[in-house]
Enzyme design. Sequence first.
Site, PDB file in Angstrom:
ATOM      1  N   TYR A 267     -19.269   8.970  27.875  1.00 45.00           N
ATOM      2  CA  TYR A 267     -19.481   7.901  29.576  1.00 45.00           C
ATOM      3  C   TYR A 267     -20.597   6.630  29.001  1.00 45.00           C
ATOM      4  O   TYR A 267     -20.113   6.438  29.108  1.00 45.00           O
ATOM      5  CB  TYR A 267     -19.172   8.180  31.058  1.00 45.00           C
ATOM      6  CG  TYR A 267     -19.014   7.228  32.144  1.00 45.00           C
ATOM      7  CD1 TYR A 267     -17.902   5.905  31.679  1.00 45.00           C
ATOM      8  CD2 TYR A 267     -20.354   6.786  32.548  1.00 45.00           C
ATOM      9  CE1 TYR A 267     -17.733   4.859  32.693  1.00 45.00           C
ATOM     10  CE2 TYR A 267     -20.095   5.667  33.094  1.00 45.00           C
ATOM     11  CZ  TYR A 267     -18.888   4.820  33.248  1.00 45.00           C
ATOM     12  OH  TYR A 267     -19.543   3.255  34.279  1.00 45.00           O
TER      13      TYR A 267
ATOM     14  N   ALA B 240     -21.223  16.263  31.824  1.00 41.49           N
ATOM     15  CA  ALA B 240     -21.875  15.463  32.993  1.00 41.49           C
ATOM     16  C   ALA B 240     -21.464  14.094  32.315  1.00 41.49           C
ATOM     17  O   ALA B 240     -22.429  13.385  33.496  1.00 41.49           O
ATOM     18  CB  ALA B 240     -23.128  16.280  31.944  1.00 41.49           C
TER      19      ALA B 240
ATOM     20  N   GLU C  85     -24.279  11.854  19.719  1.00 48.41           N
ATOM     21  CA  GLU C  85     -23.874  12.267  21.277  1.00 48.41           C
ATOM     22  C   GLU C  85     -23.882  14.219  20.557  1.00 48.41           C
ATOM     23  O   GLU C  85     -23.055  14.581  19.793  1.00 48.41           O
ATOM     24  CB  GLU C  85     -23.265  11.794  21.843  1.00 48.41           C
ATOM     25  CG  GLU C  85     -21.495  12.520  22.820  1.00 48.41           C
ATOM     26  CD  GLU C  85     -21.131  12.408  23.362  1.00 48.41           C
ATOM     27  OE1 GLU C  85     -20.293  13.255  23.556  1.00 48.41           O
ATOM     28  OE2 GLU C  85     -21.005  10.966  23.602  1.00 48.41           O
ATOM     29  N   GLY C  86     -24.634  14.903  21.868  1.00 51.07           N
ATOM     30  CA  GLY C  86     -23.807  16.664  21.726  1.00 51.07           C
ATOM     31  C   GLY C  86     -22.885  17.079  22.141  1.00 51.07           C
ATOM     32  O   GLY C  86     -22.047  15.802  22.221  1.00 51.07           O
ATOM     33  N   ALA C  87     -22.710  18.264  21.952  1.00 44.95           N
ATOM     34  CA  ALA C  87     -21.838  18.587  23.132  1.00 44.95           C
ATOM     35  C   ALA C  87     -22.236  19.680  23.639  1.00 44.95           C
ATOM     36  O   ALA C  87     -23.335  20.516  23.387  1.00 44.95           O
ATOM     37  CB  ALA C  87     -21.205  19.350  21.630  1.00 44.95           C
TER      38      ALA C  87
ATOM     39  N   LYS D  60     -20.718  11.688  17.099  1.00 40.23           N
ATOM     40  CA  LYS D  60     -20.417  12.565  17.685  1.00 40.23           C
ATOM     41  C   LYS D  60     -20.716  13.801  16.126  1.00 40.23           C
ATOM     42  O   LYS D  60     -19.227  14.118  15.908  1.00 40.23           O
ATOM     43  CB  LYS D  60     -19.496  12.841  19.194  1.00 40.23           C
ATOM     44  CG  LYS D  60     -19.684  14.150  19.343  1.00 40.23           C
ATOM     45  CD  LYS D  60     -18.285  13.818  20.871  1.00 40.23           C
ATOM     46  CE  LYS D  60     -17.887  15.353  21.244  1.00 40.23           C
ATOM     47  NZ  LYS D  60     -19.498  15.651  22.444  1.00 40.23           N
TER      48      LYS D  60
END
Length: 225
Positions: A18, A14, A117-119, A38
């Site tokens: 970025y 998604a 940040e997720g996955a 992460k």
Amino acid sequence: MKKRFFVTGTDTDAGKTYVTVGLLNAAKRAGLKSLGIKPIAAGAVSIEGKLRNDDALLIQAASSVSLPYEQVNPVVLEAAVAPHIAAIQEGRLVTASRLEGYIKGALLMPHELALVEGAGGWRVPLNDREMLSDVAKSLGFPVILVVNMKLGCLNHAVLTAEAIARDGLILAGWVANTGPEKMPFFEENVATLSAMLPAPLLTTLSWCDSGEEAQSQFDELLSAL
């Protein structure tokens, strides 16, 4: 005052990285002590005998607070599949409490901005009982939702926002992210989501943008948080 956010997306690819990297670079330009984490990544290559994930490497490079790779990405899995499946293939058990411990350890470093940040999307399984959203719930950070602006994004975004609210977390805002070609009726879809989501549209981005224009957009995004 420390600002900490959990960055999630409507689905895989998604644009979470970025947005995370862009915000970290903006924080660096602003002179802020910033770090990105992460906690789990699936999809890695061996570099000098150690598994490394491309997204995690980008996050590590963009952070102004220097962290070893093992703190930026404590759980790295080789196969580019759902994390719980990759973990089973490697004979590993990944738990929410362990990921939370890794994250809190990294957050002991002095910082002003931290992005976790997720996955994939919000409801990504870690094992047969827990999801990555359980980690976000335990942390309690406000959430930034990156919406992949494509056909189906209205359903994906609304359901994700509902799940975030159900987990008792604050949706700080959402980002409309698009590729080189905008979806049909892009502006109308953004307007629809702006009316339906219980949080402000933070910015509209294209992950193909680079240079001064992109930097300016991320500087404004950082100021909006």
